[in-house]
Design an enzyme around this catalytic site. Structure first.
Site, short mmCIF file in Angstrom:
data_model
loop_
_atom_site.label_atom_id
_atom_site.label_comp_id
_atom_site.label_asym_id
_atom_site.label_seq_id
_atom_site.Cartn_x
_atom_site.Cartn_y
_atom_site.Cartn_z
N ASP A 17 0.81 -1.22 0.00
CA ASP A 17 0.00 0.00 0.00
C ASP A 17 0.85 1.27 0.00
O ASP A 17 1.82 1.38 0.75
CB ASP A 17 -0.85 -0.04 1.28
CG ASP A 17 -1.78 1.14 1.44
OD1 ASP A 17 -2.81 1.15 0.77
OD2 ASP A 17 -1.45 2.05 2.23
N GLU A 72 1.00 -0.69 -5.01
CA GLU A 72 0.01 0.35 -5.26
C GLU A 72 0.73 1.68 -5.37
O GLU A 72 1.40 2.10 -4.42
CB GLU A 72 -1.00 0.44 -4.11
CG GLU A 72 -2.12 1.43 -4.44
CD GLU A 72 -2.49 2.38 -3.31
OE1 GLU A 72 -1.66 2.61 -2.41
OE2 GLU A 72 -3.61 2.91 -3.35
C1 GLC Z 1 -4.09 3.35 -0.01
C2 GLC Z 1 -5.43 2.69 0.19
C3 GLC Z 1 -6.41 3.68 0.70
C4 GLC Z 1 -5.92 4.23 2.00
C5 GLC Z 1 -4.53 4.79 1.83
C6 GLC Z 1 -3.90 5.07 3.14
O1 GLC Z 1 -4.12 4.27 -1.01
O2 GLC Z 1 -5.84 2.11 -0.99
O3 GLC Z 1 -7.68 3.12 0.86
O4 GLC Z 1 -6.79 5.20 2.46
O5 GLC Z 1 -3.66 3.89 1.19
O6 GLC Z 1 -3.58 3.89 3.79
#
Ligand code: GLC
Length: 679
Positions: A305, A375
């Site tokens: 993430d 991500e």
């Molecule tokens: C990522 C997740 C999102 C979250 C963010 C902070 O982008 O997909 O849902 O709010 O990280 O953890």
């Protein structure tokens, strides 16, 4: 040693041998002849110890070595023995040569994450097993048959760690515990075991950038307890003057004054999500241990993430404003600054490649490859995204998520679809594996942003492009955004236009209470979509032409057809309405043409594509049509229609149009042996 001496010994031993019962038994009926042979042999051996002097005597068990040697030199024993010897040598060499050839000619086997779509489960919303209105791990276990139905083998589950749920699980209080709302560690172990029993892989969400402010590390850090003091980023500041102009992804300053420590701490998301300090080697160690904890439990991979936020410049200089003339006091959103000092800082890839090495150490058993997906939204800086594939020398993730198709609705058209696909394919490092995302828990559902009439064509695009598709739960039935009555998302509470609740509503399983998601009599954590009585899994499964049936058909076809799973991908057409491409494999005459309409009703003329045969057969159309074949000069599609056309040819398009084509795991098909080989 004299020859006479040997001869004498031979004679004596032979004499003993003659008394061997077995030998006599064999020759019962010829005892006379035998005894005369004995005499002959004895006398001969004494006088002339040559090979042919033993022709009168049969070999017998227990004969002395010297005699055995004399027999073994005889042509009738030697020749077959030598033939067998050389045959063994020849067979061994042939086997070695064959093995080398097979190894050299075999194309690389594809791994599980290349063979199946990745399905994202948002656990709060997938299935509630205990009627509290919130989804849980047992609920996911109850619904594993859904993945089997869809021919999906890889499931990514958004976070279920212990969490105060300020960001619904992306604020972790304890990385080694399951939040009670989702169940227990036992429930997790059972879920994982059941998934593995069914051949399903579980990808966990891993959140390296931050923890919850309720995490014990933060509690100890804020009161200065060693060794946690520097686990987070603390800077001197005053209550109303942050150290610089840096802004959080969720808006406003990234700095929060802490009354306990009387310093500011840094947070790239909510103030309840303090950023970990990756300049502290102990933090890296702690976070690596957590990866090991879950790998040991047997999880099959991680979705990493928000990684670009992991490091920040230590000099703390202001970031440049996008609009230098803007009043600095009004800069409070992510898009108003260039994030030169807070995103993708030097050292980030080193941390990730080291985690890749950790994953590799657990990947050695066959079939136990541990997968890593990143991500990262880099908007217009695609080279930054591509860097997560690693370099020619170092592997990093298996792929960074490709979010570019999320921009399809911005200018929905055949040309836009082509340019977004081309953007990824032309920037992806050679030999890497593509992937496609059209929705997730952070972005509006594609059916809402593009229009429901395009959902099926978008699913067809997703499942027929080369590489790994990712499907957000509900996309397979065409779920859309829901205007929820009470905003739950903290980001949405801060800015309702950015609320992520609409795309997180409960999965629609059937037309019963709470859409079959929950037995709760007190409602569900987010409203159920009003369309659930017509848009649900049960109803659609019963209809062979529904969105879910088509999803399944395409997913099965993708697994069954080599041209789709590892063939060439070639652009053949795009205009304001239509995007068309083909999938072909060298050596295989069966190929597919995909024609997708992202505009209005139109007829496409592909007669200029000489490699296509005149007649194309409809394999699947997203809208019912009676026509079974089309000529390539007249391919009609209606608004939002997708068609998968099959054809047979021995002409390869990619040979004449190299710049329009690409392939990731190249292989050729040999029909005579029904095998793939490296080419
Ligand atoms: C990522 C997740 C999102 C979250 C963010 C902070 O982008 O997909 O849902 O709010 O990280 O953890």
């Amino acid at each position: 040693m004299s020859s006479t001496k040997i001869t004498n010994i031979d004679a004596v031993e032979l004499q003993e041998g003659i008394q061997n019962a077995a030998f006599h038994e064999d020759d019962d009926d010829t005892s006379n002849a035998s005894s005369s042979r004995e005499q002959q042999a004895t006398s001969v051996s004494v006088t002339r110890p040559e090979e042919n002097e033993y022709t009168q005597i049969k070999p017998y068990a227990g004969m002395p070595k010297e005699v055995l040697m004399l027999y073994s030199r005889k042509a009738c024993y030697r020749v077959p023995r030598e033939i067998i010897f050389w045959l063994i040598i020849a067979c061994t060499l042939a086997l070695i040569a064959m093995t080398i050839t097979i190894v050299a000619l075999s194309p690389r086997c594809m791994s599980w994450w290349q063979l199946s779509p990745v399905y994202q489960v948002y656990p709060r919303s997938f299935k509630d097993s205990n009627a509290d209105g919130v989804g849980d791990l047992k609920g996911i276990k109850e619904k594993l048959s859904h993945f089997e139905y869809l021919n999906i083998k890889a499931v990514w589950i958004s976070p279920f760690y212990k969490s105060p749920m300020r960001d619904f699980g992306y604020d972790v209080e304890d990385f080694r515990q399951i939040d009670p709302i989702f169940g227990t560690m036992e429930d997790f172990d059972e879920l994982l075991a059941s998934m593995h029993d069914k051949g399903l892989k579980l990808i966990m969400d891993y959140i390296p950038n931050h923890t919850s402010d309720k995490h014990i590390w933060f509690q100890l850090s804020r009161n200065g307890t060693e060794p946690y003091k520097d686990y987070y980023i603390w800077v001197n500041c005053t209550r109303d003057k942050p150290p610089n102009n840096w802004v959080s992804v969720f808006g406003n300053s990234t700095w929060e004054y802490d009354e306990v420590r009387q310093q500011c701490y840094f947070h790239q998301f909510l103030k309840e999500q303090p950023d970990l300090n990756y300049r502290n080697p102990r933090v890296i160690e702690e976070m690596t241990d957590i990866i090991h904890f879950w790998l040991k439990k047997g999880v099959d991979g991680f979705r990493m993430d928000a990684v670009k936020h992991m490091l920040e410049a230590t000099h703390l200089r202001n970031e440049p404003q996008v609009d230098p003339d803007q009043d600095p006091s009004t800069v409070d959103t992510e898009f108003e600054l260039f994030h030169d000092y807070t995103y993708t800082q030097q050292g980030l890839h080193e941390i990730l490649t080291n985690w890749r090495i950790d994953l590799d150490a657990y990947s050695r058993e066959p079939g136990r490859y541990r997968f890593m997906v990143i991500e990262c939204y880099d908007y217009e800086e695609i080279d930054k995204t591509m860097r997560y594939y690693g370099t020619s020398y170092v592997t990093e993730s298996d792929f960074p998520f490709n979010f570019y198709l999320l921009y399809l609705p911005d200018d929905l058209s055949g040309n836009q679809a082509k340019s977004l696909v081309h953007l990824w394919m032309s920037n992806m490092p050679k030999g890497k594996w593509p992937n496609w995302v059209v929705g997730n828990h952070d972005k509006p559902r594609i059916g809402s942003s593009a229009g429901t009439e395009y959902i099926r064509a978008i699913n067809m695009l997703l499942l027929t492009l080369p590489g790994t598709p990712t499907t957000y739960y509900g996309e397979e039935i065409g779920m859309v955004n829901v205007n929820v009555s009470v905003i739950q998302d903290p980001f949405g509470q801060h800015d309702p236009s950015n609320s992520r609740d609409p795309q997180r509503t409960p999965m629609q399983w059937d037309d019963k209470l709470n859409a079959g998601f929950s037995d709760s009599e007190n409602g569900t954590w987010l409203d159920i979509a009003p369309d659930y009585s017509t848009v649900n899994v049960e109803l659609q499964q019963a209809d062979a032409h529904s969105t879910v049936s088509q999803y399944r058909a395409l997913s099965l076809l993708r697994g069954a057809e080599l041209a789709l799973s590892r063939g060439w991908f070639c652009f053949v057409w795009s205009d304001v309405n239509v995007f068309a491409y083909l999938r072909e494999l060298d050596g295989l005459n069966k190929a597919f043409l995909v024609v997708l309409n992202f505009g209005e009703d139109t007829t496409t003329d592909l007669s200029s594509v000489t490699e296509l045969p005149d007649t194309l057969t409809v394999h699947l159309s997203t809208v019912p049509i009676s026509q079974k074949t089309f000529t390539k000069s007249r391919i009609p599609t209606s608004r939002g229609q997708g068609m998968l056309l099959e054809y047979s040819t021995n002409q390869r398009f990619h040979l004449n149009h190299a710049s329009e084509c690409s392939v990731s795991e190249k292989a050729c098909y040999l029909p005579a042996l029904d095998i793939l080989y490296k080419c």
